[in-house]
Design a protein around this motif. Structure first.
Motif: not given
Length: 99
Positions: A22-24, A29-33, A64-65
């Motif tokens: 979850w942490h990763r 998601i924060h960085r890329q999305c 995206a994932l």
């Protein structure tokens, strides 16, 4: 602003694996999305919940994932998934304590 609440029941003994995944995933998601981040909670009934904030529903849908390995770690640890709750923030008085 937009928020989503996720809820799971985890397999016993896989809690730490889920937390790490979850942490990763949340960091990716924060960085890329462009999400505003998330908080993970363990409820008194033994389920786990996460509250995630986004600028818009569309930003979340377009994400995206970003970390498939983290997603696999989480998925492997989940015994049951509950329906997510999609929330449109009407008023916000949540404040972080001063550090």
């Amino acid at each position: 602003m937009f928020a989503v609440v996720y809820r799971w029941r985890l397999q016993q003994g896989k809690e730490q694996q889920f937390i790490e995944g979850w942490h990763r995933m949340t960091a990716a998601i924060h960085r890329q999305c462009g999400s505003y981040g998330s908080r993970l909670h363990r409820a008194d009934d033994g389920t786990w919940l996460a509250y995630a904030r986004w600028p818009t529903p569309e930003a979340r849908e377009q994400c995206a994932l970003p970390d498939p390995e983290a997603a696999a770690m989480m998925s492997d640890a989940i015994a049951e998934r509950f329906p997510e709750a999609r929330l449109h923030i009407v008023d916000d008085l949540l404040a972080e304590p001063a550090t």
